[in-house]
Write a protein that holds these residues in place. Structure first.
Motif, PDB file in Angstrom:
ATOM      1  N   GLY A 270       8.966  12.946 -11.623  1.00  0.00           N
ATOM      2  CA  GLY A 270       7.885  12.205 -12.343  1.00  0.00           C
ATOM      3  C   GLY A 270       9.049  11.157 -13.151  1.00  0.00           C
ATOM      4  O   GLY A 270       8.940   9.694 -12.797  1.00  0.00           O
ATOM      5  N   VAL A 271       9.088  11.255 -14.518  1.00  0.00           N
ATOM      6  CA  VAL A 271       9.326  11.137 -15.727  1.00  0.00           C
ATOM      7  C   VAL A 271      10.864  10.568 -15.115  1.00  0.00           C
ATOM      8  O   VAL A 271      11.130   8.938 -15.420  1.00  0.00           O
ATOM      9  N   ALA A 272      11.513  10.637 -14.254  1.00  0.00           N
ATOM     10  CA  ALA A 272      12.802  10.566 -13.752  1.00  0.00           C
ATOM     11  C   ALA A 272      12.580   8.731 -12.940  1.00  0.00           C
ATOM     12  O   ALA A 272      13.194   7.921 -12.638  1.00  0.00           O
ATOM     13  N   ASP A 273      11.650   9.148 -11.315  1.00  0.00           N
ATOM     14  CA  ASP A 273      11.365   8.145 -11.002  1.00  0.00           C
ATOM     15  C   ASP A 273      10.393   6.285 -11.559  1.00  0.00           C
ATOM     16  O   ASP A 273      10.885   5.372 -11.525  1.00  0.00           O
ATOM     17  N   TYR A 274       9.839   7.060 -12.911  1.00  0.00           N
ATOM     18  CA  TYR A 274       9.450   5.910 -13.413  1.00  0.00           C
ATOM     19  C   TYR A 274      10.721   4.796 -14.886  1.00  0.00           C
ATOM     20  O   TYR A 274      10.215   4.201 -14.565  1.00  0.00           O
ATOM     21  N   LEU A 275      11.598   5.584 -14.618  1.00  0.00           N
ATOM     22  CA  LEU A 275      12.699   5.179 -15.377  1.00  0.00           C
ATOM     23  C   LEU A 275      13.499   4.624 -14.496  1.00  0.00           C
ATOM     24  O   LEU A 275      13.237   3.269 -14.742  1.00  0.00           O
ATOM     25  N   ALA A 276      13.723   5.208 -13.157  1.00  0.00           N
ATOM     26  CA  ALA A 276      14.333   4.429 -12.407  1.00  0.00           C
ATOM     27  C   ALA A 276      13.691   2.657 -11.780  1.00  0.00           C
ATOM     28  O   ALA A 276      13.986   1.821 -11.843  1.00  0.00           O
ATOM     29  N   MET A 277      11.554   3.074 -11.812  1.00  0.00           N
ATOM     30  CA  MET A 277      11.194   1.661 -11.330  1.00  0.00           C
ATOM     31  C   MET A 277      11.661   0.883 -13.286  1.00  0.00           C
ATOM     32  O   MET A 277      11.840  -0.465 -12.661  1.00  0.00           O
ATOM     33  N   ALA A 278      11.642   1.357 -14.086  1.00  0.00           N
ATOM     34  CA  ALA A 278      11.966   0.525 -14.852  1.00  0.00           C
ATOM     35  C   ALA A 278      13.074  -0.437 -15.296  1.00  0.00           C
ATOM     36  O   ALA A 278      13.490  -1.645 -15.426  1.00  0.00           O
TER      37      ALA A 278
ATOM     38  N   SER B 232       1.025  -1.504   0.516  1.00  0.00           N
ATOM     39  CA  SER B 232       0.053   0.342  -0.041  1.00  0.00           C
ATOM     40  C   SER B 232       1.264   0.905   0.048  1.00  0.00           C
ATOM     41  O   SER B 232       0.311   2.703  -0.108  1.00  0.00           O
ATOM     42  N   LEU B 233       2.309   0.992   0.272  1.00  0.00           N
ATOM     43  CA  LEU B 233       2.965   2.352   0.313  1.00  0.00           C
ATOM     44  C   LEU B 233       3.006   3.268  -1.501  1.00  0.00           C
ATOM     45  O   LEU B 233       3.449   4.132  -0.889  1.00  0.00           O
ATOM     46  N   GLY B 234       3.217   2.396  -2.362  1.00  0.00           N
ATOM     47  CA  GLY B 234       3.437   2.880  -3.819  1.00  0.00           C
ATOM     48  C   GLY B 234       2.626   4.172  -3.540  1.00  0.00           C
ATOM     49  O   GLY B 234       3.833   4.860  -4.126  1.00  0.00           O
ATOM     50  N   GLY B 235       1.487   4.041  -3.947  1.00  0.00           N
ATOM     51  CA  GLY B 235       0.873   5.086  -4.157  1.00  0.00           C
ATOM     52  C   GLY B 235       0.954   6.646  -3.378  1.00  0.00           C
ATOM     53  O   GLY B 235       0.881   7.294  -3.276  1.00  0.00           O
ATOM     54  N   PRO B 236       0.169   5.467  -2.227  1.00  0.00           N
ATOM     55  CA  PRO B 236       0.863   6.917  -0.664  1.00  0.00           C
ATOM     56  C   PRO B 236       1.671   7.739  -1.140  1.00  0.00           C
ATOM     57  O   PRO B 236       1.881   8.611  -0.434  1.00  0.00           O
ATOM     58  N   LEU B 237       2.975   6.869  -1.343  1.00  0.00           N
ATOM     59  CA  LEU B 237       4.075   7.510  -0.946  1.00  0.00           C
ATOM     60  C   LEU B 237       4.793   8.349  -2.657  1.00  0.00           C
ATOM     61  O   LEU B 237       5.443   9.508  -1.956  1.00  0.00           O
ATOM     62  N   LEU B 238       4.120   8.073  -3.388  1.00  0.00           N
ATOM     63  CA  LEU B 238       4.771   8.946  -4.246  1.00  0.00           C
ATOM     64  C   LEU B 238       3.975   9.800  -4.168  1.00  0.00           C
ATOM     65  O   LEU B 238       4.322  10.898  -4.639  1.00  0.00           O
TER      66      LEU B 238
END
Length: 676
Positions: free
Chosen positions: A189-197, A154-160
């Motif tokens: 936000g773009v950098a975070d999405y790339l980091a997840m990949a 449950s952390l992903g959404g609230p944390l972001l």
């Protein structure tokens, strides 16, 4: 450049969405492969039915259970046994006062499948129901793991969202523009999405461990460090727009001016985090690559995508405070000039006072509570913890969660006899077996995860040659011991790596040692503040065993960032002919505002963790946020500046700047164009 990023995100998109699927948050997933509790878990996978999920059904009524209560409990347990594959028929164990009845339940139905384990726990909870004063709770290691996993999921959404919201508010206050704040926030936000990949790719290609803690910290680093880099770049870009007519030329000059400091900063953080690869603990070792990915993705986005977007938008992005070509910025009272003035007048007094203050704060670390128990790791009490609290009160003279011993099949009888003869063991019974191994379930006389239970586990490990001792208590013991061992290895590596980067950047030995001493003092003071807050004010029953190591790595790596920004500017001023004392004060005056803004943003992003429902995340976020604030407003502002003034040219020893040299004839030292 914008087109390249669009293509890159299109490629990364399918992988970023899969990161949550490879996240593991079992206690055993955090342990090293060689730990005894890990060996037990691996052997259990080979037994008939695979890994066992251990639960405890707890029925309780204040004043004593009635006959109807016991009948209800028996019927529900019979139904559970009929619907699920259990290792043995559960038998009720009543408490001495007759108010509590517990049923140990062990199932091999889920195996290693976390979704099946969660489904099993949820189904048993649906079946085990109380009412009319009768409580029915499901606890045990399996239920604790399920509850912890749900919290992490449950952390992903609230944390972001919380992190993005905090950064947005701070950027609006810093930039005083209705539009400008959106640009670095969107790029982060773009950098975070790339980091997840990229993190998902590391997991698939190199089996890098991914936990809820490491993925959450990665997001914090992307937004915190990325926004810091954006603040430095935008500040310098704003200054250059007054000197260059074309935004493209202004951005090129800004990148040349602050690029080296940003690259050195990110390199220092990456070098420090990668030292975690030397850790034996899976969770710490996985934190290193994921944290590094976050920082490097933030660096890439802020030095390529952010400049491209700003150039495309032109000067109007700064509205209403648009920097016009050829204009002079409005002079405002500089609070950092005043602060630097006090450090410049009495540098030794300021330095001594700061050292005494940090030392006094560090003494608070002696008040830190002991190791955090698994059931104490939630800020809100889930059902599994309620069950364990009921058990602890109802069965004070015995353990309520088993210690698991895996004995070679040929020595099972001998091992069972030795176990029953070990001090602290209340009961021991055979469980599942295979051709090679026999599982023995041991109940200690001490409370779970207590010092007495730890002594029993250590005694079993000493007596049982060839056997492995595991279970929840053994896992927590292994976590603490491995963290202690990792700290002795990783801390020197971090110090050495950061020192090498600083020496290469500053061409000095004294200045890097000064910065390292400062960040180590900040780390100690931050733990001291935590000792004064965790138990007395927040009521935390323990400290996460990994807090010391992780907070050290982050505070040293991130804290040195601001030292780099300050000392790099001091060196630049000295190269332009300024005296060291003047250079130190000029560096503080010109970079103080940016460093303060960056420090506030970084501290605020880590402070987001203090709102999370897990104690270990709250503790980590608190210590790092306090450390960053101390570093920003005390160490960089007063201590490093006063040390630079007091040491003079010695701060650059043994480099060429440590030797006095006359300024070039007819070329007076120039005033700085603006902040980094």
């Amino acid at each position: 450049m914008l087109g390249l990023w669009i293509v890159l995100l299109a490629i990364a998109s399918p992988f970023a969405a899969k990161l949550a699927d490879v996240q593991n948050d079992r206690a055993v997933d955090y342990l090293p492969a060689g730990a005894g509790s890990t060996e037990v878990a691996c052997i259990q996978d080979q037994l008939p039915g695979g890994e066992a999920t251990e639960l405890v059904l707890v029925y309780h009524r204040d004043g004593g259970l009635t006959a109807a209560d016991r009948a209800t409990a028996g019927d529900q347990v019979t139904r559970i046994a009929g619907e699920h594959r259990l290792v043995s028929e559960p038998e009720g164990v009543p408490s001495e006062d007759g108010a509590t009845l517990m049923y140990p339940v062990v199932s091999t139905e889920p195996g290693q499948d976390e979704e099946k384990r969660d489904a099993l726990v949820d189904d048993i909870r649906d079946t085990a129901r109380g009412g009319d004063g009768l409580s029915a709770d499901v606890g045990g290691p399996g239920a604790l793991t399920t509850d912890a996993g749900k919290v992490y999921d449950s952390l992903g959404g609230p944390l972001l969202y919380t992190t993005a919201g905090v950064v947005a508010v701070l950027l609006i206050l810093i930039y005083r523009s209705p539009f400008l704040w959106l640009v670095p926030l969107a790029v982060a936000g773009v950098a975070d999405y790339l980091a997840m990949a990229v993190a998902y790719g590391l997991n698939q290609g190199f089996d890098t461990s991914v936990s809820g803690q490491s993925s959450g910290v990665m997001t914090i680093l992307v937004f915190g460090a990325g926004t810091d880099y954006a603040l430095l770049l935008v500040s310098r870009y704003r200054e250059e727009l007054r000197r260059f007519e074309r935004p493209y030329d202004a951005m090129a000059a800004a990148l040349r001016g602050c690029g080296p400091a940003v690259l050195a900063s990110s390199g220092t953080v990456a070098a420090g985090l990668l030292c975690l690869l030397a850790a034996d603990l899976n969770s710490s070792r996985g934190m290193g690559p994921l944290g590094t990915v976050g920082v490097l993705c933030a660096l890439a986005a802020m030095t390529t995508l952010l400049p491209a977007v700003l150039v495309l938008l032109g000067r109007r992005v700064f509205w209403p405070l648009i920097p016009a070509f050829g204009s002079t910025p409005k002079q405002r009272r500089n609070v950092f000039a005043a602060m630097g003035g006090s450090a410049g007048r009495r540098p030794l007094t300021v330095l001594a006072g700061g050292v005494v203050l940090l030392g006094a704060l560090a003494l608070g670390a002696l008040n830190l509570p002991g190791a955090l128990k698994q059931e104490d790791s939630f800020t809100k009490t889930p059902e599994s913890v309620t069950a364990m609290e009921t058990l602890a009160a109802a069965y004070p003279g015995r353990g309520t969660q088993p210690i698991t011993v895996m004995s070679p099949a040929g020595r099972a009888d001998e091992a069972l006899a030795e176990i029953r003869d070990t001090k602290g063991v209340g009961a021991a019974e055979r469980g599942r077996r295979s051709e090679d191994w026999t599982e023995i379930s041991v109940i200690a006389t001490a409370a779970p995860e207590s010092a007495a239970e730890a002594a029993t586990i250590e005694a079993l490990r000493e007596r049982l040659d060839g056997s492995h001792v595991g279970g929840a208590g053994a896992q927590q013991l292994d976590l603490k011991e491995t963290n202690d061992r990792d700290r002795a290895i990783v801390v020197p590596l971090v110090l050495a790596a950061v020192l090498l980067v600083l020496v290469a950047l500053l061409r000095s030995l004294v200045a890097p040692l000064l910065l390292l001493a400062a960040v180590v003092a900040v780390w100690a003071a931050s733990l001291g503040v935590a000792g004064l807050v965790f138990e007395p004010l927040l009521g935390f029953e323990g400290t996460d065993p990994g807090l010391g190591l992780l907070s050290f790595v982050f505070l040293v790596a991130l804290g040195v960032d601001y030292g780099i920004f300050l000392m790099h500017r001091m060196r630049e001023e000295c190269l332009n002919g300024a005296e060291p004392g003047t250079a130190a004060l000029t560096a503080l005056r010109t970079t103080g505002g940016v460093i303060a803004s960056a420090g506030l943003v970084l501290a605020a992003t880590f402070a987001v963790l203090t709102n999370m429902p897990l104690v270990q995340l709250v503790e980590l976020g608190f210590v790092i946020a306090v450390g960053v604030l101390l570093d920003t407003f005390l160490v960089r502002t007063y201590l490093v500046t006063s040390a630079g003034v007091a040491l003079g040219r010695k701060v650059w020893w043994p480099g060429p700047l440590s030797k006095a040299r006359p300024a070039p004839a007819g070329e007076p030292a120039r005033e700085p164009a603006g902040a980094l």
